[in-house]
Design an enzyme around this catalytic site. Structure first.
Site, short mmCIF file in Angstrom:
data_model
loop_
_atom_site.label_atom_id
_atom_site.label_comp_id
_atom_site.label_asym_id
_atom_site.label_seq_id
_atom_site.Cartn_x
_atom_site.Cartn_y
_atom_site.Cartn_z
N GLU A 161 35.70 46.17 34.96
CA GLU A 161 34.69 46.04 36.02
C GLU A 161 33.80 47.27 36.19
O GLU A 161 32.96 47.28 37.10
CB GLU A 161 35.39 45.70 37.34
N TRP B 114 43.13 36.96 39.00
CA TRP B 114 43.72 36.68 37.69
C TRP B 114 45.01 37.47 37.50
O TRP B 114 45.79 37.21 36.60
CB TRP B 114 42.73 37.01 36.56
N ASP B 115 45.24 38.43 38.39
CA ASP B 115 46.47 39.22 38.35
C ASP B 115 47.69 38.30 38.26
O ASP B 115 48.68 38.61 37.60
CB ASP B 115 46.60 40.07 39.63
N LYS C 8 37.23 50.81 32.85
CA LYS C 8 38.22 50.72 33.93
C LYS C 8 39.51 50.15 33.37
O LYS C 8 40.61 50.55 33.71
CB LYS C 8 37.66 49.82 35.03
N GLN C 9 39.38 49.14 32.53
CA GLN C 9 40.52 48.66 31.76
C GLN C 9 39.99 48.11 30.43
O GLN C 9 38.89 47.57 30.38
CB GLN C 9 41.35 47.63 32.51
O1 IFM Z 1 41.95 41.68 39.48
C1 IFM Z 1 41.81 43.05 39.65
C2 IFM Z 1 40.69 43.53 38.77
O2 IFM Z 1 40.96 43.32 37.42
C3 IFM Z 1 40.44 45.00 39.00
N1 IFM Z 1 40.16 45.24 40.39
C4 IFM Z 1 41.27 44.83 41.26
C5 IFM Z 1 41.59 43.36 41.10
C6 IFM Z 1 42.79 42.99 41.97
O3 IFM Z 1 43.92 43.67 41.54
#
Ligand code: IFM
Length: 728
Positions: free
Chosen positions: A478, A336-337, A589-590
């Site tokens: 995550e 999704w990045d 984590k975010q």
């Molecule tokens: O898409 C991300 C995810 O949100 C966090 N772990 C790494 C992935 C790839 O950058």
């Protein structure tokens, strides 16, 4: 005066080389080459990645195959091989010119036998002709004798131990001029059968040639030039390479095309001119000017450069991996990045690149439908990790970060489902920003409708509470797996469904034939649409009187941790508490509630966002958690009027790779963070807002910034923003 367009390294530190190889990656949207040295070292992670050249890995999953190496150029001073790990390195400097993508290295070296020379290596891959690459070396000796250059193409490349290539053939072909032939190499990936051919020409660049040879070395065709060394007189060699794959041409044409193109390739001077002109066009639309903060200025340009070299300009069958094309991390897979972090940069500065990336998703709708069907639901469910075919390629097990002998189950490919709505969101945002109705009608609406169909089908009815739910999911944060009703996921599913209904109504008025065709194709019956409305109306959303949104069911009951009390630290919360332990805490984590409020900001009041910022910001593992968070946090902090916080998040994001903040930059550029910095300056510090009526800015410049200027495209027209601090 500081050169604000150059990334410089002034001393050679072998321990930092993997990190520096990432930083000094060059590329042109077709391929990227890490900043490994021309002469090669046993522990380097030298790699060239070409978009779309994937190959399967036994037992694991598919990955971008490290392509045959076009770079090797070894130098000998009277038979002594130039190498940074022998003799004496008297001075060293590396410079990446962001203006034109030329990487240069100047080394003053004394051999073990006492021969001294200044060696200047320069390289670029052309942005004007994506198949051409150049490397040259100029040696100024302080001895009399011979300087020898050996240029090769290396077929035996691997992905950290996994060999993807087998040789098909190699040989010499007549060159238009000079004593040396053109050398060619032809290889093929072992499983996917993608062909690659490279051809190389080596020409003397000054000085007197003494001898030249063609060596038909196994899987490493080599051209050599021996030049007379005269103290103080520079001698040089220029290597030109052309490369193609069967993604561009039929196998039978590969070698001939590469040979012909390299034979006709312009010399460095003209090739550089064309390359620089192409870069000037890119920078005219992408550059961000920051005055009053040199570090931020260079870092911002570095991040933009990294995105520009990863952006596919002529291919809509590929996506940009989370680590761009700059490292082995995540095996070249896209997440999704792309849609949430990278797309806005391209949508607003280079819409044709955004369209290519969205077409990749459109082209992969069949695989997304298949994934949904495999999970017993309808519509299009996009994979969490995606490669060439659009199938799910998330590895199921990976080695544990603390103990490589232990395996960890990766659940994201099974249950991190929000990506389907993220893709729909990006398609809608592209359309709103560009007004590209033709694309929207042909492709965008189908993405939105079929993902909506997925969400309606995947929603679970909770009869007791009379609401629709998504249970057992992973949200963007995550650190928390197997949760029920992640706020981001539920609200985005609802948004996807709402937008699908609006889109269908728009399509029926604007393009009735396409609407009729999609109604039949996707089975959009009145009953189905009524069900969509019901899911929208009775979606379980976390609302409270204070406006505080619970990230998922039961989040507030998890253990609260005072992250500040753990400082100073050098490890992520997940490393400190363990995977399961962290899951039981409120550490993020975010911050996915804030992500949600940023993306759907029109649906929240400032007070509601402030409440959630106040709660979630201190609970986020900013430095060691996800690299995706900080740029978005910077925007939310700007929206709240917290300029100091905003700058702290922003500087963390722009430094992510240059300073190797997380210690893993050697795996490749953090693409989402790099592209997210553009959003941070445009939407955060610039306060840019796009509405159906037009656009506005609300400058919120950080302390010390005396100017912020950038351009963007709005509905096909270039726009300029040039901001100064209030009162300036
Ligand atoms: O898409 C991300 C995810 O949100 C966090 N772990 C790494 C992935 C790839 O950058």
């Amino acid at each position: 005066m500081t050169d604000l367009w150059t990334v410089t390294e002034t001393a050679f530190d072998p321990k930092r080389q993997h990190h520096k190889e990432t930083v000094f990656t060059i590329g042109n949207g077709y391929l990227s080459t890490r900043g490994a040295f021309e002469e090669g070292y046993p522990r380097d992670r030298r790699a060239t990645f070409i978009h779309g050249v994937f190959d399967a890995v036994p037992i694991v999953v598919t990955e971008l195959a490290n392509a045959p190496d076009w770079l090797p150029l070894a130098v000998f001073l009277d038979d002594e091989r130039f190498s940074l790990d022998t003799g004496v390195v008297e001075s060293f400097e590396r410079r990446l010119d962001l203006r034109n993508g030329v990487l240069a290295r100047t080394v003053r070296w004394r051999s073990p036998g006492g021969r001294g020379a200044t060696l200047v290596f320069e390289r670029f891959v052309s942005l004007a002709d994506e198949h051409l690459a150049y490397v040259r070396c100029t040696v100024t000796p302080d001895f009399a004798g011979v300087v020898e250059f050996r240029a090769a193409l290396h077929g035996a490349m691997d992905n950290e131990g996994v060999a993807h290539w087998q040789r098909v053939g190699q040989g010499a072909h007549p060159a238009p001029s000079g004593p040396l032939p053109i050398a060619a190499l032809h290889c093929q990936t072992r499983t996917s059968g993608i062909g690659w051919a490279g051809a190389m020409h080596l020409v003397a660049g000054g000085g007197r040639r003494l001898a030249s040879e063609w060596w038909d070395a196994d899987n490493a065709p080599t051209l050599t030039l021996k030049m007379k060394a005269v103290p103080g007189k520079p001698v040089g060699a220029e290597k030109r390479v052309a490369q193609w794959t069967t993604r561009d041409l039929p196998e039978a044409e590969l070698v001939a095309t590469a040979v012909t193109r390299v034979a006709e390739a312009p010399a460095w001077k003209d090739a550089f001119k064309a390359n620089a002109a192409a870069w000037a066009i890119e920078w005219a639309r992408t550059d961000v000017v920051i005055e009053g903060d040199d570090e931020a200025q260079i870092a911002m340009r570095f991040n933009l450069f990294q995105m520009l070299i990863a952006a596919p300009r002529h291919d809509d069958r590929v996506n940009i991996g989370a680590k761009t094309l700059s490292g082995f991390g995540y095996r070249g897979h896209a997440f999704w990045d792309t849609e949430i972090f990278m797309l806005p940069l391209f949508t607003y500065t280079a819409p044709e690149i955004a369209r290519n990336l969205l077409n990749y998703r459109y082209n992969n709708l069949p695989a997304a439908r298949e994934k949904a069907r495999g999970n017993g639901v309808e519509g299009a469910q996009f994979p969490w990790e995606s490669a060439d075919t659009g199938e799910e390629v998330t590895p199921t097990w990976v080695p544990h970060f603390a103990d490589r002998n232990k395996l960890v189950r990766i659940w994201t490919g099974d249950i991190e489902i929000h990506i389907s709505a993220d893709i729909a969101y990006a398609a809608h945002q592209y359309w709103r920003a560009t007004g590209d109705d033709a694309w929207y009608i042909a492709k965008g609406v189908e993405l939105i409708l079929d993902t909506a169909k997925f969400w309606a089908s995947r929603a679970e009815w909770n009869a007791a509470d009379e609401r629709y739910e998504y249970r057992d999911v992973i949200g963007p944060d995550e650190y928390h797996e197997h949760v029920d009703n992640n706020a981001y996921t539920n609200r985005f599913a609802q948004w996807n469904l709402e937008t699908a209904l609006e889109t269908l109504a728009w399509l029926r008025a604007r393009a009735p034939e396409r609407a009729a065709q999609l109604t039949v194709q996707l089975d959009l019956t009145a009953d189905r649409l009524a069900h969509w409305r019901d899911v929208i109306d009775r979606m379980h959303l976390h609302v409270s009187e204070t406006g505080l949104i619970e990230q998922f069911d039961g989040y507030f009951a998890r253990q609260d941790v005072d992250l500040a009390a753990l400082e100073p630290r050098t490890r992520s919360a997940q490393e400190i508490f363990g995977i399961e332990g962290c899951n039981e805490t409120q550490v993020l984590k975010q911050p996915d509630v804030l992500m949600l409020q940023y993306l759907l900001q029109d649906h929240y009041t400032e007070d509601q966002i402030r409440t959630n910022y106040g709660y979630y910001n201190p609970r986020t593992d900013h430095t060691y958690g996800s690299s995706l968070g900080p740029s978005i946090q910077a925007i939310v902090a700007c929206m709240m009027g917290y300029p100091d916080d905003a700058y702290e998040h922003f500087i963390r994001a722009v430094r992510a790779d240059l300073r190797d903040v997380r210690g893993n930059a050697g795996d490749g550029i953090h693409g989402a963070s790099a592209a997210g910095t553009w959003q941070a300056v445009a939407f955060g510090f610039g306060g840019l807002r796009i509405t159906p009526e037009g656009w506005t800015v609300t400058p919120r410049l950080p302390k010390g910034w005396t100017r912020l200027a950038f351009s963007f495209m709005h509905r096909g027209m270039p726009q300029q923003v040039d901001l100064r601090p209030e009162g300036a």
